[in-house]
Every structure is written in structure tokens, then in C-alpha cells.
Scaffold this motif. Structure first.
Motif, mmCIF file in Angstrom:
data_model
loop_
_atom_site.group_PDB
_atom_site.id
_atom_site.type_symbol
_atom_site.label_atom_id
_atom_site.label_comp_id
_atom_site.label_asym_id
_atom_site.label_seq_id
_atom_site.Cartn_x
_atom_site.Cartn_y
_atom_site.Cartn_z
ATOM 1 N N ARG A 22 -12.004 34.697 68.036
ATOM 2 C CA ARG A 22 -10.527 34.931 68.059
ATOM 3 C C ARG A 22 -10.119 33.729 68.869
ATOM 4 O O ARG A 22 -8.733 33.440 68.548
ATOM 5 N N SER A 31 -8.483 39.596 61.485
ATOM 6 C CA SER A 31 -7.912 38.617 62.452
ATOM 7 C C SER A 31 -6.733 37.843 62.126
ATOM 8 O O SER A 31 -6.389 37.114 60.746
ATOM 9 N N VAL A 72 -8.076 39.744 74.643
ATOM 10 C CA VAL A 72 -9.524 39.020 74.960
ATOM 11 C C VAL A 72 -10.112 39.362 76.209
ATOM 12 O O VAL A 72 -11.352 39.695 76.273
ATOM 13 N N GLN A 84 -2.140 39.875 73.080
ATOM 14 C CA GLN A 84 -3.387 39.646 72.317
ATOM 15 C C GLN A 84 -4.177 38.651 73.278
ATOM 16 O O GLN A 84 -5.506 38.847 72.969
ATOM 17 N N MET A 113 -9.599 42.680 67.459
ATOM 18 C CA MET A 113 -8.619 41.694 66.661
ATOM 19 C C MET A 113 -7.230 42.281 66.669
ATOM 20 O O MET A 113 -6.947 43.330 66.985
ATOM 21 N N SER A 114 -6.371 41.572 66.394
ATOM 22 C CA SER A 114 -5.119 42.003 66.426
ATOM 23 C C SER A 114 -4.328 42.295 65.318
ATOM 24 O O SER A 114 -3.461 42.992 65.467
#
Length: 378
Positions: free
Chosen positions: A136, A76, A89, A85, A1-2
Motif C-alpha cells: 500500500r 487498491s 495503514v 487512508q 485497501m482504500s
């Protein structure tokens, strides 16, 4: 998660930014969740010979993956993703998935003498890795809608009526668990935890109620176990099969109501579980920053026990169930230690600069994140 694994209060305008304060509760919660994941997989072979183990298994599966999804959603961001970001992934989700799916194919070929490479069908635990990736990707779109939580609940209920949505790319389980991930994001978006002081205010009676809720669930699982077995509750809790493929009541029009009830139960149990999580820092708190190592590696540790039949016909249960529980905690601890992380970091956290046109996309400015949102020093 960012987002990071620590809560912080933004500094006042014009002041020097202060370092983020890590909140140990979230690391404790992550570690507790991953222990439950390991435990759930470890006791799976016991449930065929022990009713107590089966009841414990049902109570555990009623909430442990929803709890993990809630934590992941809480950390998130729903804004438009940056290039970094987007790259994450690939580095945090796609590459580990390909690496470990390949390792599982090789393992099955070496041990079982056969393998059917099919990256569209995740091996064992890898489904949740794909689920995190899909979560996400869709969250920014969900955040554009009114009542996003309501929409995800409708999606989760609706997919059960569609037999063509199955385990391919773990889509059925992903959509089934999507409300829990969205709930976690919604709690952070509305600042519910801070406004209600949920991490600060925890009177004794809340813990008593939490214990009563969890114990009551265990009692219900044990007391009505024959019905749950006939109902095939175990597979209902996986959020994987269509209603038509499930047991008693699965083909009825009201089958979606069963999923609603299970989701409400999961939220209640998650609340009770989080109410019991320690708030302070302990010697094991730091292991909550490395749950992805445990998640991806523990299945290889359990595989020999799972396939050899060693965990079948173990009596008495009152000895073996606590022993397996203790060993699950030990496995979760061992796989999060520094030596293990050092050896397996290229597999769990690959950073292939050669893959990107801009190699800087793989840098983390001195910090790392795992897909559940935990940010930590290198």
C-alpha cells in the motif's frame, strides 16, 4: 485497501448517485483464497510422510498467495493517500501486527517455555500483513512510473540475487510477490475485467481448460516429485530465500529465470482458479468479507496440531488428506462467524481513538475495510 469490495457503474452526470452493487465473485474469491491458506498450513505436517500430500502442497503453494496478492492489488488505489487512508495503514496493518506478534510471543513463552521477542521477524503468517502494508505504501510511487508491472517483475527477480535482503520485516517475500499485487492493481486500472466481461462471459470450455490446467499442475507435481524435492521447489515457492540459499540451480546465474517461470506459472494457475470461482451469491459468500479474521486467527487454531505431532504418520493418506481439507474449510467458516468476530474485533480491527490527534480518523462512516480491500457494513 482504500477501495471497496464491490464493483459499480458510475451514475450519469446530474443523476442521483446509486448505491454500489456488491459483486459476489470477489467475496467468493476471497473466501476460496483464505480456505487455501488454511489448508496449506494444515497439511504442512502431512508432507513429511505422504508424497501425495507433498505434491498437493506444491501445487497449492504455486498460486494461492499470488492469488491473494492479486485480489488485494485489484482493490487498491494508487493516488496520493488522504489522512484517513494513512491512518488506516496504522489501524489495519501496524496495530494488528503488533498485537498478534505480541500474542505469538506470549504463546511461545507459555507453551514452549521460551520466547525471543523480535518484531522485525514476523511470526508464521504475519509476514503477509507486513507485505500488504508495504504494498500500500509503495503503490502510489509505482503508479508514477512507466511500465510499473515490468519494474516490479525486475525487482522480484533481482532481490533473489541479494542475500542481504532476507525475512527481516518480510522484505524478501514482499518484493518477491510485489508483481502479483501490481498485476491486480493494473487489471483494475486498465479496467480489463469489465472491458473483457470476464465476470459475465464464462463458456463451458473455459472451465474445462481451467480444470485441465490445475489438474495438469497436480499431475506434474506428483509425477516428478523426487526432482522437485531435490530442486527444493517448496522453498522456491515461498519467494523468501535468496537463490544462493535454495537447492539445485540456486547458485547459477540463470536462477532468476526459474523465478520468472514460477511467476508465469502462478499467473496461469491464478487465471484458472479465478475462472472456477462461482459468480453467484451463496450462503458462504458473506464470509469472504472477513478474511482477515481467518488469516490472523487460524494459526492459533492449528498451532496445537502443528507442534504436538498429531498430524505425523497418519495413514492412509486417502482418508486423512480429504479429512484435513474438510476441517480447513470448517475452520475458515468458523473463524468468520459473527460470534468470533464480536470477540476478536478489538484485536483484528482496533480503533484506538486515543492514539490520533484527530479521533475521527478512526471512523469508517458506518463501514469497515480489511487490508485485502473488502468493504462491508459494521
Amino acid at each position: 485497501m482504500s477501495t471497496t469490495g464491490a464493483d459499480s457503474t458510475p451514475p450519469a452526470t446530474g443523476t442521483t448517485p446509486r448505491p454500489r452493487r456488491r459483486v459476489p465473485f470477489w467475496d467468493n474469491a476471497r473466501y476460496a483464497c483464505i480456505v487455501l491458506v488454511v489448508l496449506g498450513h494444515a497439511i504442512q505436517r502431512l508432507i513429511y510422510d505422504s508424497d501425495i500430500a507433498f505434491a498437493f502442497y506444491l501445487a497449492l503453494y504455486a498460486f494461492h498467495m499470488p492469488a491473494f496478492a492479486i485480489i488485494s492489488g485489484y482493490f487498491s488505489k494508487s493516488g496520493s493517500p488522504t489522512k484517513t487512508q494513512m491512518a488506516r495503514v496504522i489501524t489495519d496493518i501496524l496495530l494488528p501486527y503488533i498485537i498478534f506478534e505480541t500474542l505469538w510471543t506470549l504463546t511461545k513463552w507459555l507453551v514452549e517455555g521460551q520466547a525471543n521477542p523480535n518484531p522485525t521477524q514476523p511470526s508464521w503468517t504475519l509476514w503477509f500483513l507486513l507485505a500488504l502494508g508495504i504494498f500500500r505504501l509503495v503503490l502510489p510511487y509505482l503508479a508514477l512510473l512507466r511500465w510499473p508491472l515490468l519494474w516490479t517483475v525486475a525487482i522480484s527477480i533481482g532481490v533473489g540475487y541479494l542475500p542481504n535482503i532476507d525475512s527481516t520485516f518480510s522484505l524478501s517475500r514482499t518484493l518477491g510477490l510485489l508483481p502479483f499485487f501490481t498485476l491486480g492493481w493494473w487489471l483494475r486500472e486498465r479496467d480489463v475485467v469489465a472491458r473483457l466481461r470476464l465476470l459475465d462471459f464464462r463458456p463451458w470450455w473455459i472451465r474445462v481448460v481451467a480444470v485441465a490446467v490445475l489438474a495438469g499442475t497436480g499431475w506434474a507435481a506428483w509425477n516428478w516429485l523426487p526432482f522437485w524435492q531435490e530442486f527444493d521447489l517448496r522453498h522456491w515457492l515461498f519467494y523468501e530465500d535468496s537463490y544462493a540459499d535454495l537447492g539445485l540451480g540456486g547458485e547459477q546465474w540463470w536462477a532468476g529465470g526459474v523465478r520468472i517461470a514460477l511467476m508465469l506459472l502462478a499467473v496461469l494457475l491464478c487465471a484458472a482458479f479465478f475462472a472456477l470461482i462461482p459468480r453467484g451469491t451463496y450462503w458462504w459468500t458473506t464470509f469472504g468479507q472477513y478474511t482477515m479474521y481467518v488469516f490472523l486467527l487460524h494459526s492459533f487454531v492449528l498451532y496445537p496440531f502443528r507442534e504436538s505431532g498429531i498430524l505425523r504418520d497418519l495413514e492412509p493418506t486417502w482418508i486423512w488428506l480429504p479429512l484435513v481439507t474438510l476441517l480447513s474449510v470448517v475452520v475458515a467458516l468458523a473463524l468468520a462467524t459473527k460470534p468470533v468476530r464480536r470477540v476478536f474485533r478489538p484485536l483484528v480491527e482496533p480503533r484506538p481513538k486515543w492514539l490520533f490527534r484527530d479521533p475521527e480518523l478512526t471512523s469508517r462512516e458506518g463501514r469497515r475495510n480489511d487490508p485485502t480491500g473488502s468493504r462491508r457494513p459494521r
